[in-house]
Design an enzyme around this catalytic site. Structure first.
Site, PDB file in Angstrom:
ATOM      1  N   LYS A  13       3.112   6.857  -2.463  1.00  0.00           N
ATOM      2  CA  LYS A  13       3.217   6.514  -4.141  1.00  0.00           C
ATOM      3  C   LYS A  13       1.817   7.506  -4.853  1.00  0.00           C
ATOM      4  O   LYS A  13       3.189   7.717  -6.437  1.00  0.00           O
ATOM      5  CB  LYS A  13       3.745   5.314  -4.226  1.00  0.00           C
ATOM      6  CG  LYS A  13       4.443   4.307  -2.997  1.00  0.00           C
ATOM      7  CD  LYS A  13       4.762   3.230  -3.305  1.00  0.00           C
ATOM      8  CE  LYS A  13       2.904   1.988  -3.037  1.00  0.00           C
ATOM      9  NZ  LYS A  13       1.766   2.454  -2.033  1.00  0.00           N
ATOM     10  N   ARG A  88       6.055  -6.091  -6.663  1.00  0.00           N
ATOM     11  CA  ARG A  88       6.019  -5.913  -4.953  1.00  0.00           C
ATOM     12  C   ARG A  88       6.048  -7.286  -4.679  1.00  0.00           C
ATOM     13  O   ARG A  88       6.355  -7.755  -3.945  1.00  0.00           O
ATOM     14  CB  ARG A  88       4.412  -6.250  -5.738  1.00  0.00           C
ATOM     15  CG  ARG A  88       3.787  -4.958  -4.571  1.00  0.00           C
ATOM     16  CD  ARG A  88       2.435  -5.245  -4.705  1.00  0.00           C
ATOM     17  NE  ARG A  88       1.666  -4.234  -4.014  1.00  0.00           N
ATOM     18  CZ  ARG A  88       0.823  -3.156  -4.168  1.00  0.00           C
ATOM     19  NH1 ARG A  88       1.491  -2.320  -5.338  1.00  0.00           N
ATOM     20  NH2 ARG A  88      -0.068  -2.265  -3.428  1.00  0.00           N
ATOM     21  N   ARG A 122      -8.690   9.082   2.666  1.00  0.00           N
ATOM     22  CA  ARG A 122      -8.806   8.921   1.755  1.00  0.00           C
ATOM     23  C   ARG A 122     -10.000   8.845   1.142  1.00  0.00           C
ATOM     24  O   ARG A 122     -10.469   8.005   1.445  1.00  0.00           O
ATOM     25  CB  ARG A 122      -7.818   7.414   1.157  1.00  0.00           C
ATOM     26  CG  ARG A 122      -7.661   7.776  -0.604  1.00  0.00           C
ATOM     27  CD  ARG A 122      -6.370   6.651  -0.544  1.00  0.00           C
ATOM     28  NE  ARG A 122      -6.407   5.283  -0.953  1.00  0.00           N
ATOM     29  CZ  ARG A 122      -5.275   4.622  -1.085  1.00  0.00           C
ATOM     30  NH1 ARG A 122      -4.323   5.493  -1.747  1.00  0.00           N
ATOM     31  NH2 ARG A 122      -5.692   3.275  -0.584  1.00  0.00           N
ATOM     32  N   ARG A 155     -11.791   3.886  -1.178  1.00  0.00           N
ATOM     33  CA  ARG A 155     -12.035   2.799  -1.771  1.00  0.00           C
ATOM     34  C   ARG A 155     -12.190   1.203  -1.222  1.00  0.00           C
ATOM     35  O   ARG A 155     -12.521   1.287   0.441  1.00  0.00           O
ATOM     36  CB  ARG A 155      -9.972   2.691  -2.065  1.00  0.00           C
ATOM     37  CG  ARG A 155      -9.881   2.876  -3.514  1.00  0.00           C
ATOM     38  CD  ARG A 155      -8.412   3.331  -3.379  1.00  0.00           C
ATOM     39  NE  ARG A 155      -7.703   2.213  -3.344  1.00  0.00           N
ATOM     40  CZ  ARG A 155      -6.278   2.204  -3.533  1.00  0.00           C
ATOM     41  NH1 ARG A 155      -5.445   3.242  -3.999  1.00  0.00           N
ATOM     42  NH2 ARG A 155      -5.575   1.024  -3.062  1.00  0.00           N
ATOM     43  N   ARG A 166      -3.384  -5.822   4.427  1.00  0.00           N
ATOM     44  CA  ARG A 166      -2.402  -5.164   3.416  1.00  0.00           C
ATOM     45  C   ARG A 166      -0.789  -4.346   4.251  1.00  0.00           C
ATOM     46  O   ARG A 166       0.090  -4.802   3.503  1.00  0.00           O
ATOM     47  CB  ARG A 166      -2.649  -3.693   2.788  1.00  0.00           C
ATOM     48  CG  ARG A 166      -4.178  -4.437   1.434  1.00  0.00           C
ATOM     49  CD  ARG A 166      -5.673  -2.776   0.952  1.00  0.00           C
ATOM     50  NE  ARG A 166      -4.397  -1.865   0.565  1.00  0.00           N
ATOM     51  CZ  ARG A 166      -4.734  -0.294   0.616  1.00  0.00           C
ATOM     52  NH1 ARG A 166      -5.970  -0.196   1.105  1.00  0.00           N
ATOM     53  NH2 ARG A 166      -4.159   0.965   0.530  1.00  0.00           N
TER      54      ARG A 166
HETATM   55  P1  AP5 Z   1      -1.479   7.582  -2.159  1.00  0.00           P
HETATM   56  O1  AP5 Z   1      -0.746   8.604  -2.778  1.00  0.00           O
HETATM   57  O2  AP5 Z   1      -3.340   7.466  -2.567  1.00  0.00           O
HETATM   58  O3  AP5 Z   1      -0.609   6.641  -1.342  1.00  0.00           O
HETATM   59  P2  AP5 Z   1      -0.145   5.010  -2.392  1.00  0.00           P
HETATM   60  O4  AP5 Z   1       0.899   5.015  -1.362  1.00  0.00           O
HETATM   61  O5  AP5 Z   1      -0.580   5.206  -3.894  1.00  0.00           O
HETATM   62  O6  AP5 Z   1      -1.152   4.290  -1.444  1.00  0.00           O
HETATM   63  P3  AP5 Z   1      -1.952   3.149  -2.248  1.00  0.00           P
HETATM   64  O7  AP5 Z   1      -2.635   2.589  -0.890  1.00  0.00           O
HETATM   65  O8  AP5 Z   1      -2.481   3.178  -3.034  1.00  0.00           O
HETATM   66  O9  AP5 Z   1      -1.285   1.873  -2.011  1.00  0.00           O
HETATM   67  P4  AP5 Z   1      -0.868   0.701  -2.242  1.00  0.00           P
HETATM   68  O10 AP5 Z   1       0.214  -0.396  -3.184  1.00  0.00           O
HETATM   69  O11 AP5 Z   1      -1.729  -0.197  -1.124  1.00  0.00           O
HETATM   70  O12 AP5 Z   1      -1.923   0.547  -3.472  1.00  0.00           O
HETATM   71  P5  AP5 Z   1      -2.829   0.112  -5.184  1.00  0.00           P
HETATM   72  O13 AP5 Z   1      -3.420   0.543  -6.188  1.00  0.00           O
HETATM   73  O14 AP5 Z   1      -0.780  -0.222  -5.533  1.00  0.00           O
HETATM   74  O15 AP5 Z   1      -2.232   8.477  -0.439  1.00  0.00           O
HETATM   75  C1  AP5 Z   1      -2.554   7.964   0.173  1.00  0.00           C
HETATM   76  C2  AP5 Z   1      -3.537   9.176   1.108  1.00  0.00           C
HETATM   77  O16 AP5 Z   1      -2.536   9.581   1.744  1.00  0.00           O
HETATM   78  C3  AP5 Z   1      -3.927  10.181   0.312  1.00  0.00           C
HETATM   79  O17 AP5 Z   1      -5.790   9.862   0.515  1.00  0.00           O
HETATM   80  C4  AP5 Z   1      -3.691  11.341  -0.442  1.00  0.00           C
HETATM   81  O18 AP5 Z   1      -4.201  12.211  -0.548  1.00  0.00           O
HETATM   82  C5  AP5 Z   1      -2.365  11.488   1.132  1.00  0.00           C
HETATM   83  N1  AP5 Z   1      -1.808  11.314   1.123  1.00  0.00           N
HETATM   84  C6  AP5 Z   1      -0.644  11.415   0.231  1.00  0.00           C
HETATM   85  N2  AP5 Z   1       0.434  11.720   0.143  1.00  0.00           N
HETATM   86  C7  AP5 Z   1       0.577  12.517   0.895  1.00  0.00           C
HETATM   87  C8  AP5 Z   1       1.541  13.490   1.550  1.00  0.00           C
HETATM   88  N3  AP5 Z   1       2.545  14.182   1.736  1.00  0.00           N
HETATM   89  N4  AP5 Z   1       0.481  14.355   3.379  1.00  0.00           N
HETATM   90  C9  AP5 Z   1      -0.738  14.140   2.967  1.00  0.00           C
HETATM   91  N5  AP5 Z   1      -0.921  13.170   3.634  1.00  0.00           N
HETATM   92  C10 AP5 Z   1      -0.736  12.703   1.872  1.00  0.00           C
HETATM   93  O19 AP5 Z   1      -2.947  -1.490  -5.151  1.00  0.00           O
HETATM   94  C11 AP5 Z   1      -4.083  -1.936  -4.954  1.00  0.00           C
HETATM   95  C12 AP5 Z   1      -4.536  -3.464  -4.347  1.00  0.00           C
HETATM   96  O20 AP5 Z   1      -3.650  -3.797  -5.867  1.00  0.00           O
HETATM   97  C13 AP5 Z   1      -3.236  -4.556  -4.135  1.00  0.00           C
HETATM   98  O21 AP5 Z   1      -3.584  -3.955  -2.667  1.00  0.00           O
HETATM   99  C14 AP5 Z   1      -3.309  -5.689  -5.079  1.00  0.00           C
HETATM  100  O22 AP5 Z   1      -4.583  -6.506  -4.316  1.00  0.00           O
HETATM  101  C15 AP5 Z   1      -3.311  -5.080  -5.929  1.00  0.00           C
HETATM  102  N6  AP5 Z   1      -1.795  -4.883  -6.486  1.00  0.00           N
HETATM  103  C16 AP5 Z   1      -1.250  -3.929  -7.138  1.00  0.00           C
HETATM  104  N7  AP5 Z   1       0.146  -3.765  -7.658  1.00  0.00           N
HETATM  105  C17 AP5 Z   1       0.407  -5.437  -7.596  1.00  0.00           C
HETATM  106  C18 AP5 Z   1       1.683  -5.924  -7.153  1.00  0.00           C
HETATM  107  N8  AP5 Z   1       1.891  -5.148  -7.852  1.00  0.00           N
HETATM  108  N9  AP5 Z   1       1.249  -6.734  -7.257  1.00  0.00           N
HETATM  109  C19 AP5 Z   1       0.429  -7.680  -6.724  1.00  0.00           C
HETATM  110  N10 AP5 Z   1      -1.098  -7.141  -6.714  1.00  0.00           N
HETATM  111  C20 AP5 Z   1      -0.839  -6.164  -7.013  1.00  0.00           C
END
Ligand code: AP5
Length: 210
Positions: A13, A88, A122, A155, A166
């Site tokens: 994402k 979420r 990552r 991370r 997660r």
């Molecule tokens: P990446 O693009 O980083 O993936 P992502 O879907 O953004 O994954 P996240 O882990 O960041 O999402 P998340 O939802 O767990 O974490 P968030 O930061 O929102 O890609 C992942 C890897 O794959 C990278 O290495 C990239 O290079 C590679 N890649 C990407 N696309 C690719 C492709 N097409 N082919 C090959 N490789 C690829 O949230 C973190 C924490 O914050 C949560 O756990 C929670 O505690 C809190 N939080 C955030 N939002 C909320 C909310 N709305 N409510 C409550 N708590 C929240």
């Protein structure tokens, strides 16, 4: 254009949102990144949410909704935005719908085994937050950010135990949103198990057909 990117942790994402934000000239708003910024800046919010992010649990809705509303009220978000990682929970979605009823939701689909490989490889820049992958999207110099020269780190929530939690939290609290949006109609689903440039193309195609 107002978009919500939905999908499991590691679906890509953030990677696709960053590209799409440049293409559509709208801000990429990641609640996860807003929390990580608060942690890095050691604000009161950051101190409160650090243990929650490290464990992989969700931050309580009231804190997250307030943070998101404050961010989308800023000037740069008045003509559109991409929300990455929000909503979420059904509760978050209901609150968002009250202030932003016209939103296009895009769901990024990837198999579980791909998620694990993406998250465990990552690396992120400790200075600017840019995301890399040791195999799929490596930096030009190992361990160094191409954009700002900062050090690349893992991370805290990409450790095995947090990843497992997660994924469970996603299945229990966020996955039900997919059905919820399907019933409302208009949910776009994208096969995200492709190269990033192909995913971006598929996204552009799906949005222009919608
Ligand atoms: P990446 O693009 O980083 O993936 P992502 O879907 O953004 O994954 P996240 O882990 O960041 O999402 P998340 O939802 O767990 O974490 P968030 O930061 O929102 O890609 C992942 C890897 O794959 C990278 O290495 C990239 O290079 C590679 N890649 C990407 N696309 C690719 C492709 N097409 N082919 C090959 N490789 C690829 O949230 C973190 C924490 O914050 C949560 O756990 C929670 O505690 C809190 N939080 C955030 N939002 C909320 C909310 N709305 N409510 C409550 N708590 C929240």
């Amino acid at each position: 254009m107002k978009l919500v990117f939905l999908g499991p942790p590691g679906a890509g994402k953030g990677t696709i949102a960053s590209e799409a934000a440049d293409i559509f000239n709208i801000p990429h708003i990641s609640t996860g990144q807003l929390f990580r910024n608060a942690i890095q800046n050691m604000t009161e919010l950051g101190k409160k949410v650090k243990p929650i992010l490290d464990s992989g649990d969700l931050v309580p809705d009231e804190l997250t909704i307030e943070l998101l509303k404050e961010r989308i009220s800023q000037n740069d978000a008045q003509n559109g935005f991409i929300l990455d990682g929000f909503p979420r929970t059904i509760n978050q979605e209901e609150d968002l719908a009250k202030v932003q009823p016209e939103i296009q939701v895009v769901n990024f689909e990837v198999p579980d085994e791909v998620i694990i490989k993406r998250l465990s490889g990552r690396r992120v820049c400790s200075k600017c937050g840019e995301t890399y992958h040791v195999d799929y999207m490596p930096p030009k110099t190992p361990g160094v950010c191409d954009k700002c020269g900062g050090q690349l780190i893992t991370r805290d929530d990409d450790k095995e135990e947090s990843i497992r939690n997660r994924l469970e939290v996603y299945k229990e609290k966020t996955f039900p949103l997919i059905d919820y949006y399907k019933k409302q109609g208009g949910l776009l689903s994208i096969d995200a198990n492709k190269k990033p440039e192909e995913v971006v193309k598929e996204l552009q195609k799906a949005l222009s057909a919608s």
